[in-house]
Design a protein around this motif. Structure first.
Motif, PDB file in Angstrom:
ATOM      1  N   ASP A 136     -13.916  67.756  19.090  1.00 40.29           N
ATOM      2  CA  ASP A 136     -12.522  67.471  18.747  1.00 40.29           C
ATOM      3  C   ASP A 136     -12.080  66.110  19.290  1.00 40.29           C
ATOM      4  OD1 ASP A 136     -10.037  68.892  17.640  1.00 40.29           O
ATOM      5  OD2 ASP A 136      -9.337  68.072  19.545  1.00 40.29           O
ATOM      6  N   LYS A 137     -11.129  65.491  18.581  1.00 34.68           N
ATOM      7  CA  LYS A 137     -10.657  64.157  18.982  1.00 34.68           C
ATOM      8  C   LYS A 137      -9.987  64.168  20.354  1.00 34.68           C
ATOM      9  CE  LYS A 137     -10.366  62.322  14.283  1.00 34.68           C
ATOM     10  NZ  LYS A 137     -10.827  63.528  13.555  1.00 34.68           N
ATOM     11  N   SER A 138      -9.529  65.329  20.812  1.00 32.38           N
ATOM     12  CA  SER A 138      -8.885  65.402  22.121  1.00 32.38           C
ATOM     13  C   SER A 138      -9.891  65.491  23.275  1.00 32.38           C
ATOM     14  CB  SER A 138      -7.966  66.630  22.170  1.00 32.38           C
ATOM     15  OG  SER A 138      -8.748  67.811  22.119  1.00 32.38           O
ATOM     16  N   LYS A 175     -12.571  64.518  25.939  1.00 32.77           N
ATOM     17  CA  LYS A 175     -13.040  63.334  26.657  1.00 32.77           C
ATOM     18  C   LYS A 175     -14.552  63.162  26.445  1.00 32.77           C
ATOM     19  CE  LYS A 175     -11.550  60.023  29.394  1.00 32.77           C
ATOM     20  NZ  LYS A 175     -10.550  59.065  28.866  1.00 32.77           N
ATOM     21  N   ASP A 190     -14.867  65.496  12.579  1.00 34.24           N
ATOM     22  CA  ASP A 190     -15.209  65.672  14.009  1.00 34.24           C
ATOM     23  C   ASP A 190     -16.664  66.115  14.167  1.00 34.24           C
ATOM     24  OD1 ASP A 190     -12.574  65.031  14.645  1.00 34.24           O
ATOM     25  OD2 ASP A 190     -11.957  67.139  14.727  1.00 34.24           O
ATOM     26  N   SER A 238      -9.398  70.016  30.036  1.00 36.34           N
ATOM     27  CA  SER A 238      -9.795  68.652  29.684  1.00 36.34           C
ATOM     28  C   SER A 238      -9.860  67.806  30.943  1.00 36.34           C
ATOM     29  CB  SER A 238      -8.797  68.034  28.712  1.00 36.34           C
ATOM     30  OG  SER A 238      -9.133  66.679  28.514  1.00 36.34           O
TER      31      SER A 238
END
Lengths: 195, 195
Positions: A56-58, A60, A139, A91
């Motif tokens: 996912d783009k979120s 790290k 993704d 995260s």
């Protein structure tokens, strides 16, 4: 590296994830390591072995994969249930001490500039095959497996040994909301062959 | 359609394959139906739900998917071990009576021009999202899930019920050479939530 860990031939590397386990994805960039859980990882080719993983783009870890071009996929065990759930739900952005509080211990493998998670049953060192459209639109990341290892107490001579290993070695298969299934009993088709 | 079969909300469709089962892929073209087994299928997105599946260039089902733009993914059960192994090892090209000799029984769902395999635990009707580069370079196909159903004896109210269902309902997780594992026991992380 633990004395139980042994290399897996690359032409058998797909077997480490063929049964669809939830995996841990790890990557390193600029001296920082991160680890996340991913239920959406899958073998893609036999030889050279390739795999897909959805990041996912979120995440790290995704940024580290994009910047370093390298990542490790590893198969966590039932004994690592809490660790897997925790690294999958925190995260590094909000929890800089995420690895420490999740109980993640990392180890090094010569020739691979990657953080490997100790205590797993199998490890796949991957080189990103850049596919910008897949990465942006879906993704979806593709990696070539350039190294593979297993803990010989549960995967040996090219085969999983779940039936004879301690149940704590069983792979985790995530469903939702912190609920997983462990892998279960072996079933063989009547004309199955011993490879 | 069997009275035990009920629709699954699309936002929960990923749960049907989240635990990494080996699946059956079916497709129809020009009045001919085919079914194959695929260990390499994986969820790709939540909503709208998408998934990936690897279809080798030698597979007749792949040709049907490319021509019709539609395919079904279904989750076979331990009771379907032989069927799954057989449709995964025979090609329609060499075995025109493959479905018959494998014991595959097909059923219809209104509004979907697809062959669905009876006796499975879950079904996902998919519309191909054409990605010619992925298909050619990696044999990788992306589908959007446009309909989902489960047999309520094993997946109900958004959750797998493997622990209370007959073991014959357990999903199959292929390794190699005719050897599979069934899905096993549930494990929940301590701060898991009931969704």
């Amino acid at each position: 590296m633990d004395s139980y860990i042994a290399p897996v031939e690359l032409n058998k590397a797909h077997r480490l994830i063929n049964h669809g386990p939830t995996v841990l994805v790890s990557a390193r960039h600029d001296g920082v390591d991160n680890v996340m859980a991913a239920a959406w990882a899958c073998a893609l080719d036999f030889m050279p072995p390739k795999l897909t993983v959805v990041l996912d783009k979120s995440a790290k870890t995704r940024e580290f994969v994009e910047k370093s071009g390298l990542f490790a996929i590893q198969v966590p065990t039932a004994a690592q249930l809490q660790l897997t759930h925790k690294v999958g739900n925190q995260s590094l952005v909000d929890h800089p001490d995420k690895l420490l509080t999740s109980g993640v211990e990392l180890f090094h493998v010569d020739g691979h500039d990657l953080p490997f998670v100790a205590g797993c049953s199998a490890w796949l060192a991957c080189k990103l095959i850049p596919e910008p459209h897949n990465q942006q639109a879906y993704d979806l990341f593709i990696g070539e497996v350039v190294g593979a290892w297993s803990d010989t107490r549960v995967f040996k001579d090219g085969h999983w040994r779940y039936e004879s290993a301690d149940p704590a070695w069983r792979s985790l298969h995530y469903v939702a909301g912190g609920h997983f299934y462990a892998i279960g009993d072996p079933l063989s088709a009547v004309d199955g062959v011993q490879e």
